[in-house]
Design an enzyme around this catalytic site. Structure first.
Site, short mmCIF file in Angstrom:
data_model
loop_
_atom_site.label_atom_id
_atom_site.label_comp_id
_atom_site.label_asym_id
_atom_site.label_seq_id
_atom_site.Cartn_x
_atom_site.Cartn_y
_atom_site.Cartn_z
N ASP A 255 -44.11 110.89 -13.54
CA ASP A 255 -44.39 111.43 -14.87
C ASP A 255 -44.14 110.31 -15.89
OD1 ASP A 255 -44.70 114.31 -16.32
OD2 ASP A 255 -43.43 112.96 -17.50
N ILE A 256 -45.13 110.04 -16.72
CA ILE A 256 -44.98 108.99 -17.73
C ILE A 256 -43.96 109.45 -18.77
CG2 ILE A 256 -46.17 107.64 -19.51
CD1 ILE A 256 -48.72 107.95 -17.90
N GLU A 298 -49.97 114.00 -17.76
CA GLU A 298 -49.33 112.72 -17.44
C GLU A 298 -48.62 112.76 -16.09
OE1 GLU A 298 -46.28 114.92 -20.08
OE2 GLU A 298 -48.43 114.92 -19.69
#
Length: 386
Positions: A255-256, A298
């Protein structure tokens, strides 16, 4: 003469009919530039043969220029369609070939060449273009296929027929309407080319459309990565293979960090660019055989075949570092891009969904621990014992 004119009329009707067929097919799907070019080439070729059929009733110079000029344009147009389909950038070279061919045709009229001299010169021009078309389609490479070979061979046969006609014209008073074995071979070859190339190129375009549809069904359009459906399907296949071969299988959930803040603060276009930069950096850090997919927003996942827990953790660390050093800028200002990662290795009886759930929990532990870090999922066997 009448027999040859009948051949020309058949070729005119056939080429125009194929042009109409291709125009109709192109309206059923996504417009393809190569198909449009090929359609126009067939229409022009049909008009050229029609001009040959009408030539006895036209002024001599007009008939010569119109009939031969249209056939040269059609042959070069076909080459442009093939090179466009294959992604080759030959436009300038083909334009030069077109200008050369039309220039030679004008010279035969300007200098009042004999009928045999015109047949000789135009046969050489058309033989060269037909041979080039054959070599374009048969040419080996990553996109070589049997269908391309089937399309290319008739072009080479027509090139041979035109060279033969040129050789006959060089030693006799051969006119375009003079019956001879070489003339018959040219027109039979042209008719064979019409049928084979017509259906062949239509099938090539259909294959391309089907491949595009498969790509749309399995690929995330923004990042070019496997989409959720494709990733999960590949993961199920990889799990079945791992069980059959007795090999480990690991998964990463990624996950960004602070993506929503980044997206809201700098705009959606910047957010899209951040996703693309992330996908490129993460993909470059993986091995051949690993699969990176975008699950949504994301969130991403990585499938690691034949990789145990220790190997998966080390690879996740390498991926994290690669993302942290990726170049992401907004108006000349370098922006931080980091990722949090959860690692899970499939245990006995684990399903893909279960393993992804464990990796997701590890991911959120990484988020709570400060982000930009890797966390290993709890071993299901240890949890069962506890």
């Amino acid at each position: 003469m009448n027999e040859i004119r009948a051949f020309m009329l058949m070729l005119a009707i056939g080429n125009i009919s194929y042009a109409v067929l291709m125009a109709g097919y192109s309206r059923t799907g996504r417009p393809d530039r190569s198909m449009k070019i090929w359609t126009w080439a067939k229409l022009i070729e049909g008009a050229g043969f029609l001009a040959f059929w009408l030539r006895p009733s036209l002024p001599p110079a007009t008939g010569v220029l119109l009939s031969n000029g249209l056939l040269i344009a059609a042959a070069v147009g076909e080459a442009l369609a093939y090179t466009t389909f294959l992604g080759y950038r030959w436009q300038r070279g083909l334009l030069g070939l077109f200008i050369l061919g039309e220039g030679l045709l004008l010279a035969t009229v300007a200098f009042d060449a004999s009928a045999a001299q015109r047949v000789l010169l135009m046969s050489l021009v058309l033989a060269t273009i037909a041979g080039l078309n054959g070599l374009i389609m048969i040419g080996t490479g990553p996109r070589f296929s049997l269908l391309r070979c089937i399309i290319g061979l008739p072009n080479l046969l027509v090139a041979f027929a035109f060279f033969w006609r040129a050789w006959v014209a060089s030693g006799s008073g051969l006119d375009v309407y003079t019956p001879s074995p070489s003339q018959t071979t040219v027109y039979l070859g042209a008719y064979f080319l019409l049928v084979v190339n017509g259906f062949g190129f239509l099938l090539l375009c259909k294959q391309k459309d089907e491949a595009r549809l498969r790509e749309l069904a399995t690929t995330d359009s923004l990042t070019g990565l496997a989409n959720r459906h494709c990733f999960l399907a590949e993961a199920e296949r990889a799990q079945a293979q791992a069980r059959r071969l007795g090999q480990p299988l690991s998964l990463l959930m990624l996950d960004i960090d602070h993506f929503k803040r980044m997206n809201d603060g700098h705009g959606h276009a910047f957010g899209d660019r951040a996703l693309q930069v992330f996908a490129a950096a993460a993909g470059a850090a993986l091995r051949r055989g690993d699969l990176l997919g975008r699950l949504g927003g994301e969130e991403f996942a990585v499938l690691l075949p034949a990789t145990d827990a220790a190997g998966a953790f080390a690879l996740a660390e390498r991926l994290r570092r690669a993302v942290a050093t990726a170049a992401l800028e907004d108006q000349g200002e370098r922006m931080a891009l980091t990722v949090s990662i959860g690692v899970a290795t499939l245990g006995e009886g684990d399903g893909i969904g279960t393993a992804l759930g464990r990796a997701d929990k590890a991911l959120y532990r990484a988020k709570r621990a400060g982000r930009n870090r890797v966390e290993q999922a709890e071993d299901p066997l240890d949890r069962a014992i506890a």
